[in-house]
Structure formats: structure tokens, C-alpha cells
Design an enzyme around this catalytic site. Structure first.
Site: not given
Length: 288
Positions: A31-32, A34, A36-37, A61, A153, A184
Site C-alpha cells: 500500500g501507500f 506511488h 513505482g507501483h 516481514q 526480494q 520512489k
């Protein structure tokens, strides 16, 4: 856009999509959102019939003393951004939905986690692998999309998919950056004004390291010294500035093949990470 809250509902929906012969692109997030997402969604939209996004701040995590409670959340804002970007299904479960009272089985990642973020965040990637295994089972994805800002990741997810013979295609997407080069990140909002200016040093340091390697430097320690000299001029505390093979994340000295230069810096209320991948051509390897 459909918003779903329960494991049963998302599993039933995505199974039906697959029965209909539709491809599913899955974008897992905390969430939150930006840009990039949004770049992940854009790529998933081009590649698939259906785009599924999850928003779940995964408690597994976050280690002791880390920023689980402080992690920025704004689900209504995220819902609007997801709908506007072309997401078809938004999955927003609560922790109790994903884990119940106490998990019976969790994942344990054996490789690629004892360096970089994994070195200082014990159990972090076990939590990542556990939640992604659950989410992959729930969303039946054809393809999954991850940003290369979190390159470690991506390497762990690559291992997860391959080791468990998951019929899923992993699509890494290039890091989205601000105009001044800062990657970002949802955590950027926690930077003070002066820290925000200093944070551009991460990408400058990475660029300098990549330049040295492209110009023939093959000593990883020499490259790391140069990177650290740039990062040390900030008020942040350097967690790491390292170079490894990629995606295996093993020491390579002298440097050959595909390598990752990765840095992490802790500012007052935000820990920032960034990286650059450098592919050393075979003809340059032979000149060593």
C-alpha cells in the site's frame, strides 16, 4: 474495480477467471501506492486479461523495533489510485484473515538472505516468502510483477517460484525514480526536508560505482570504498554498501558477469534502499 477482503472470495474469483481461460497479472503491495507501483500495474495491464493487486502490510516481514505500526497507510487513497490505474480486483485482507490466530506452517528461505537487507533484518524474507506463497495460492497468477528497487526480494521470489515448481512467470520491472534520481518509495514521506535532499546521494553513489566497473575496475573493495565515501557525506547511517553476483547474491572477486551494487541508509525515520545491476561483458572478463 472489485474490492475483496476474504481469502475464500479472492480464491473463488481468480479460479473462475482461470477456468474462463483468462490470464492474471498479480501485483502484491503493502500500500501507500506511488508511481513505482503504477508502473507495475501498467506492465501487468499490457500483459494480461485481468490485473489483481493486493494491499497488505505484512506483519511477518517486520522485525523487532522495525516500523510496522509507523508504515504509512491510506487505503481510501490507494483504492482510488488502483481503480484509476486499471486494476480489476483489489484484495485488502486483514492480518487475521491471512494468518489466523497462529500460523501452523511458515516458509524458511535458505539462500540469498544472509546479505544486504537480510543480514540486518532477521526473518524478514521468511515473512516475505510466507505471505507471497499464500497470495500466489489465493490469486492464481499467470504472471507476478515486482520492482527492481527491491532486487533482493526479486531474487528470493525467483528462488521461491523455481524451488516450488510454481507455474508463474516472474516479471521484474525497472525502478521508478524521482527527477533527481531518488528511487520512489512509500517511506520517502518520512524523510525530513534536509534528509530528502541528502537521499539523492544513494543513486549518485550507485552511479559512480557502476561507472568504475564499466571503466574496468574489478576489485569490489575499491568500488565499495568509493560508494561509501559518497554516502558518508549524508547524515544517514550506512547499513550496507555491497556488491554481489546477481541473482545468486554471492561474493565475486574479481567482479565478473552480472553483479548488483546495493546500498541501504538509515535516516531518522526512514530506511532507504537502492541498487544498480551491472552486466560485465564476457570480453571484459577475459581481459582480467
Amino acid at each position: 474495480m472489485i474490492q475483496i477482503y476474504t481469502a475464500k472470495d479472492i480464491q473463488n474469483l481468480t479460479k473462475n477467471y482461470r477456468k474462463e481461460g483468462k490470464t492474471i497479472g498479480f501485483v502484491p503491495t503493502m500500500g501507500f501506492l506511488h508511481e513505482g507501483h503504477m508502473s507495475l500495474v501498467e506492465k501487468a495491464r499490457k500483459d494480461n486479461d485481468i490485473v489483481v493487486m493486493s494491499i497488505f502490510v505484512n506483519p511477518m516481514q517486520f522485525g523487532p523495533g522495525e516500523d510496522y505500526e509507523a508504515y504509512p497507510r491510506d487505503i481510501e487513497r490507494d483504492r482510488q489510485l488502483a481503480a484509476g490505474s486499471g486494476v480489476d480486483v483489489l484484495f485488502t485482507p486483514e492480518p487475521e484473515e491471512m494468518y489466523g490466530q497462529e500460523p501452523t506452517v511458515t516458509a524458511s528461505v535458505k539462500k540469498r538472505t544472509d546479505v544486504l537487507c537480510g543480514r540486518s533484518r532477521e526473518g524478514h524474507f521468511d515473512g516475505v516468502a510466507t505471505v507471497l506463497t499464500k497470495l500466489f495460492n489465493l490469486t492464481s497468477p499467470t504472471r507476478v510483477y515486482f520492482g527492481m528497487k527491491d532486487a533482493q526480494q526479486v531474487a528470493v521470489v525467483d528462488g521461491l517460484i523455481n524451488d516450488f515448481f510454481m507455474d508463474i512467470e516472474l516479471i521484474p520491472v525497472e525502478t521508478k525514480r524521482e527527477e533527481d534520481g531518488l528511487a520512489k518509495s512509500s517511506r520517502n514521506v518520512n524523510l525530513r526536508a534536509e534528509e530528502r535532499q541528502e537521499a539523492t546521494a544513494l543513486y549518485r553513489a550507485l552511479q559512480r560505482g557502476a561507472e568504475l566497473i564499466r571503466n574496468g575496475e574489478r576489485d569490489p573493495e575499491a568500488v565499495k570504498r568509493e560508494i561509501r565515501s559518497i554516502l558518508e557525506k549524508t547524515s544517514g547511517v550506512i547499513d550496507y554498501a555491497d556488491i554481489y553476483s546477481y541473482p545468486d547474491l554471492e561474493i565475486r572477486d574479481p567482479l565478473t558477469g552480472k553483479v548488483i551494487i546495493a546500498v541501504a541508509v538509515q535516516f531518522s525515520k526512514a530506511r532507504l534502499i537502492d541498487n544498480i545491476i551491472v552486466d560485465i561483458p564476457a570480453d571484459q572478463k577475459e581481459d582480467l
